[in-house]
Design a protein around this motif. Structure first.
Motif, PDB file in Angstrom:
ATOM      1  N   ALA A  26      -4.349   2.015   5.783  1.00 52.32           N
ATOM      2  CA  ALA A  26      -5.124   0.960   5.949  1.00 52.32           C
ATOM      3  C   ALA A  26      -5.519   0.308   6.869  1.00 52.32           C
ATOM      4  O   ALA A  26      -6.012   1.072   8.411  1.00 52.32           O
ATOM      5  CB  ALA A  26      -4.652  -0.084   5.011  1.00 52.32           C
ATOM      6  N   ASN A  83      -8.690   0.474  -2.125  1.00 54.90           N
ATOM      7  CA  ASN A  83      -7.173   0.884  -2.193  1.00 54.90           C
ATOM      8  C   ASN A  83      -6.686   0.377  -3.831  1.00 54.90           C
ATOM      9  O   ASN A  83      -7.055  -0.758  -3.963  1.00 54.90           O
ATOM     10  CB  ASN A  83      -7.157  -0.898  -1.095  1.00 54.90           C
ATOM     11  N   LYS A 123      -7.643   9.312   1.115  1.00 57.54           N
ATOM     12  CA  LYS A 123      -9.535   9.299   1.432  1.00 57.54           C
ATOM     13  C   LYS A 123     -10.105  10.521   0.800  1.00 57.54           C
ATOM     14  O   LYS A 123     -11.046  10.338   0.331  1.00 57.54           O
ATOM     15  CB  LYS A 123      -9.031   8.480   2.197  1.00 57.54           C
ATOM     16  N   LYS A 165      -4.704   7.240  -2.432  1.00 58.92           N
ATOM     17  CA  LYS A 165      -4.013   6.618  -1.481  1.00 58.92           C
ATOM     18  C   LYS A 165      -4.245   8.272  -0.547  1.00 58.92           C
ATOM     19  O   LYS A 165      -5.003   7.343   0.906  1.00 58.92           O
ATOM     20  CB  LYS A 165      -2.354   7.800  -1.515  1.00 58.92           C
ATOM     21  N   GLU A 209     -13.732   3.181   0.432  1.00 53.32           N
ATOM     22  CA  GLU A 209     -12.120   3.449   0.765  1.00 53.32           C
ATOM     23  C   GLU A 209     -11.870   3.228  -0.474  1.00 53.32           C
ATOM     24  O   GLU A 209     -12.417   2.351  -0.646  1.00 53.32           O
ATOM     25  CB  GLU A 209     -11.550   3.541   1.849  1.00 53.32           C
ATOM     26  N   GLU A 251       1.215  -1.188  -0.172  1.00 50.95           N
ATOM     27  CA  GLU A 251       0.276  -0.296  -0.149  1.00 50.95           C
ATOM     28  C   GLU A 251       0.919   0.903   0.034  1.00 50.95           C
ATOM     29  O   GLU A 251       0.704   1.708  -0.868  1.00 50.95           O
ATOM     30  CB  GLU A 251      -0.656  -0.415   1.684  1.00 50.95           C
TER      31      GLU A 251
END
Length: 954
Positions: free
Chosen positions: A687, A818, A632, A630, A816, A603
């Motif tokens: 995360a 990823n 939010k 990346k 969110e 991440e």
């Protein structure tokens, strides 16, 4: 007139004569192109007139067949060479007459259009030596199968590398030896050394699979042959020449003393490389022994013969009374002159599991009062002339009235066929030195006769072959599918949805093997090699033959000696990403080795990865897309500004609400005025829901801001070192779901949905999970569409991504995104349930391959609970508890995944799960019960960690 013109006129005249002959033979009116260029590839010697005639005959048969099944005729595109192939990078070449393989090719085009090619002549192919001394196969010309039954005569420039090669199952057609005398370097079905076509070997596999077969006696002149039989039904006698007649006589007499043979009045002798003799009477043993001796006299020193009892085909039952009197079956019920043979096609599916994809019956009328011989040379049943129908219909025709018995017989045939192929697969796996061998058995055919055994009907295998002719299966399938627009109700004796899709699993295997072949040897740059808990991500890459170039900040990373090249570079200062990208590209370019793709599963390195892809001109997402994912607040606000112009899809803006970035205490007042309470405060980067806090008032927001930013400042890893910024947005009430999705060129390739358990307030860290989702189908579709639209909306066009979605009463809301594949146990669960490795999907995408993901119906559920370092530390610190948990895992009662055995992932009030305990069950309810039993046994369920509460809505 020139010589060339004379030759062209001669060929056209000859062509017209052959067309006339074809019209007379097949009773059709030829309307297709007579001027198609079916000649050899450029640079190939001219073909003889007979070879040219053979190609044209195949072309005529193809057009006639297409016409008969309602497809359009072949379009000649050979004057405009094809430059690019399909996105899947698959090119399957089938060197065979069209009547042998058209069903397979149509199914191939249904699954992957423009990837399956009919090759009518070996002159349309070429080979080239590889670095290993084997030979690649290249496709210069072919008939390409496209969507909806369309076909095209194509020339390929440059030639396409064949990713799967299948030659004709017919012995009198083109052989692979005409193409190459070396070892072809592409995936193939095992027809060069066919497993199972030797009847003795077939018996061995039938024995290993516990499948009924006739008792047999083999006489062999090879002392080392088939000494591994343990089944008393198969006897082996090793002989030398001259043959000892007394030994043969005694063996034959002893053979007929077996209890299973005492009532047998006929046997069949199967010599190798000789014409079969048909059924032989057993009443005169002396005459029978002499016949055996005569056959042995003609048998070569390295061959054998096999004696088997003749298996009587099932005779029609006598109908009792007026049962089913209203059924028109009374009008077509079989009489005593009709017999049937059951043929089954068993394929290796894409997940390496055998599946019986088709069961058909050949039904024929006896020519005399004698029963037919099952020996191929005298067999009454012919794939082209016998009637073809389902086993269910055939058993009804033979007056087997019991539906349960009919279903049971078909299920037994399917199970036995799969067991035989599994035995062959196991044998090949054990004998292969290279697990990535390009030669394997992908399909077999098994013929069964339904006969009596101990008073019950039982399928008995009479033939096994690893290169079955497809004629019966495709004729049965094409007959049932030739008129898709008509409302025809076909009886299916089995509920198996693949009953009418004989080649579906075989095509899936061809495509998967093709993509694995294309991926093999690719050089992929991996940015950030991860912590120890990511060790399981490396073996699949090595097993796939990927050449890995790894870049990591740790000079002593555990992977450094296993990859092709390891580059140490410290990129931990996240505020210098552009500089890091430039330096890493410079280090990579110090080698002349071509990089085919770039990938990260880490991440914190998503943005760095995007920068490197841009500088190396590799497939990937833009830097702005990576930044959108990346940060939010940037994710939410970028989507909030989008508008969907089509009325057919949801407006992307509906999935999000504005998020307010808080960089310092000075931003709090404005955020409090704008945000709608209740709200949720999050770290801007990070995360695993670290730092997430529900706030109901402006006062709550101010307190949460202070607590979270101070914790992040003390433990920068919470936000991956990108700073202490937070954001606040509206809090949505509903069920939480995780979507792992593969996207290629802005197109959704695959999506896997799981459900999340209720949180354990005040923490938002994951507590429990369920896969597959228990949401209704339409709700799952909404969740998938929301995740897909949001990913593409922020610019994530290529890759494996992971999105969290809340399903509210007014529809899905994005939590969110990823910009990398999902973590924790998701990859393992998806492999178990859907037989797909999302890691390999990501690798394929990064090198420009659109992954092939066949639909798979799951038959089980995985339900799990995450363990907390705070609440479950005794399970890792108490040796007895730890041993108890490991014992449950070893016994298969649970699946234990440990992420942090040292319980170090705790930062102030924030923590991430240290382990996961999962159970597998056929239903959600049974899974919940099993999980709760384990949680109580291990002490996972506690007043302060109520698993029963977390999973109550599953």
């Amino acid at each position: 007139m020139s010589c060339d013109e004379n030759e062209a006129d001669r060929k056209l005249s000859s062509r017209k004569n052959s067309v006339w002959e074809f019209s007379v033979k097949y009773g059709c009116h030829v309307t297709w192109d007579l001027h198609a260029d079916l000649g050899p590839r450029d640079g190939h010697p001219s073909l003889s007139a007979d070879d040219e005639q053979e190609i044209w005959q195949g072309y005529d048969v193809l057009q006639f067949t297409l016409q008969q099944i309602g497809c359009s005729l072949t379009i000649d595109r050979s004057r405009e060479p094809r430059i690019t192939g399909c996105e899947e990078k698959v090119d399957v070449a089938v060197l065979a007459p069209p009547e042998d393989c058209i069903g397979l090719l149509l199914e191939g085009a249904r699954q992957v259009p423009d990837a399956f090619h009919l090759v009518l002549s070996a002159s349309w192919l070429s080979t080239a030596l590889t670095d290993t001394g084997s030979e690649d196969v290249f496709l210069h010309k072919a008939v390409t199968f496209g969507r909806n039954g369309s076909t095209y005569l194509d020339v390929f420039q440059p030639p396409r590398r064949v990713t799967y090669f299948l030659q004709s199952c017919r012995g009198d057609f083109l052989d692979v030896a005409q193409l190459s005398e070396g070892r072809l370097d592409c995936p193939r079905n095992n027809t060069v050394r066919p497993v199972g076509d030797d009847r003795a070997a077939a018996h061995l596999f039938l024995e290993n699979a516990a499948v009924d077969f006739p008792s047999a006696l083999m006489f062999t002149f090879r002392s080392d042959e088939h000494s591994s039989f343990t089944d008393p039904r198969f006897s082996v006698r090793h002989l030398t020449k001259p043959v000892d007649k007394e030994v043969v006589r005694k063996d034959v007499e002893d053979y007929f003393q077996k209890p299973s043979l005492r009532n047998v009045d006929k046997i069949v002798i199967h010599p190798v490389h000789q014409t079969g003799l048909g059924p032989q009477e057993t009443a005169d043993i002396g005459r029978l022994v002499q016949t055996v001796l005569d056959v042995l006299e003609k048998t070569a020193d390295n061959d054998h013969i096999i004696l088997e009892p003749f298996v009587q085909c099932l005779r029609p039952f006598q109908r009792k009374g007026e049962e089913d009197a209203g059924d028109n079956l009374l009008q077509w019920s079989a009489d005593d002159t009709v017999r049937f043979l059951v043929k089954s096609l068993v394929c290796r599916d894409f997940n390496n599991k055998p599946v019986t994809s088709s069961v058909v019956c050949l039904v024929a009328k006896l020519n005399s009062t004698d029963v037919c011989s099952l020996d191929k040379t005298l067999c009454l049943f012919d794939d082209q002339t016998s009637a073809l129908q389902s086993l269910g219909s055939t058993l009804r025709e033979f007056n087997v009235a019991n539906q349960e018995l009919r279903d049971s017989l078909e299920a037994d045939i399917r199970r036995k066929g799969e067991a035989v192929l599994q035995a062959i697969i196991d044998s090949e796996t054990a004998s292969q030195a290279d697990p990535r061998s390009l030669m394997q058995t992908d399909f077999i055919g098994i013929d069964f006769v339904i006969a009596y055994k101990n008073g019950d009907l039982c399928p008995t295998a009479v033939k096994v072959t690893t290169h079955p002719e497809f004629a019966a299966f495709q004729r049965f399938e094409l007959t049932n599918m030739a008129f898709p627009n008509l409302n025809i109700c076909l009886e299916a004796a089995s509920s198996d949805p693949r009953q009418q899709r004989a080649f579906q699993p075989l095509v899936a295997t061809m495509v998967m093997r093709s993509q694995d072949y294309v991926l093999r040897g690719k050089r992929i740059l991996v940015i950030a090699a991860g912590w120890n808990n990511k060790k399981d991500l490396w073996p699949p890459a090595f097993a796939a033959g990927i050449k890995v170039v790894a870049v990591d900040s740790n000079p002593d990373h555990f992977i450094k000696n296993d990859v092709e090249r390891f580059i140490h570079y410290d990129f931990e200062d996240r505020k210098r990403e552009t500089e890091h990208a430039t330096n890493i590209v410079r280090l990579v370019n110090q080698s002349e080795d071509k990089i085919d793709g770039c990938f990260t599963f880490w991440e914190p390195s998503v943005e760095l990865h995007a920068m490197i892809c841009e500088q190396l001109n590799l497939k990937g997402n833009s830097v702005s897309a990576a930044q959108n994912a990346k940060e939010k607040s940037r994710t939410q606000n970028a989507l909030y500004t989008l508008r969907t112009r089509s009325v057919l899809v949801q407006n992307v803006r509906d999935y999000v609400t504005p998020a307010y970035l808080i960089k310092s205490p000075d931003d709090l007042d404005e955020a409090c005025r704008k945000v709608k309470f209740p709200a949720i405060l999050k770290t801007e980067t990070g995360a695993a829901s670290l730092g997430c806090t529900e706030v109901r008032t402006a006062g709550d927001l101010r307190k949460a801001f202070t607590r979270v930013t101070e914790t992040v400042k003390e433990h920068p890893i919470i936000a991956f070192g990108f700073g202490e910024m937070v954001n606040v947005e509206e809090f949505h009430v509903g069920s939480k779901h995780v979507v792992d999705l593969a996207i290629f060129n802005k197109s959704l390739v695959a999506a896997f949905v799981s459900d999340c358990g209720l949180v354990n307030p005040p923490s938002f860290t994951g507590t429990a999970a369920l896969m597959p989702s228990a949401l209704p189908g339409d709700k799952q579709a909404q969740v998938i569409m929301a995740a897909f639209q949001c990913c593409v909306g922020i610019g994530l066009n290529d890759g494996m991504f992971n999105a969290d979605i809340i399903m509210t009463s007014s529809g899905p809301k994005l939590v969110e995104i990823n910009a990398r594949m999902g973590g924790y146990c998701l990859r393992h669960w998806i492999r178990r349930l859907y037989h797909q490795d999302i890691l390999l999907l990501a690798y394929k995408i990064c090198v420009g391959i659109r992954p092939y993901v066949p639909q798979t119906a799951t038959t089980e559920y995985i339900i799990s609970v995450y363990l907390s370092p705070t609440h479950h530390k005794e399970l890792f610190q108490d040796p007895d508890k730890k041993a108890q948990m490991q014992a449950l895992h070893d016994s298969g009662k649970i699946s234990l995944s440990v992420f942090d055995p040292d319980l170090e992932d705790v930062w102030g009030d924030f923590e991430i799960p240290c382990a996961n305990v999962a159970v597998i069950a056929p239903s959600v309810q049974e899974g919940k019960e099993r999980l709760m039993t384990v949680c109580r046994e291990l002490g996972i369920e506690k007043p302060e960690y109520r698993v029963s509460q977390f999973i109550k809505y599953f």
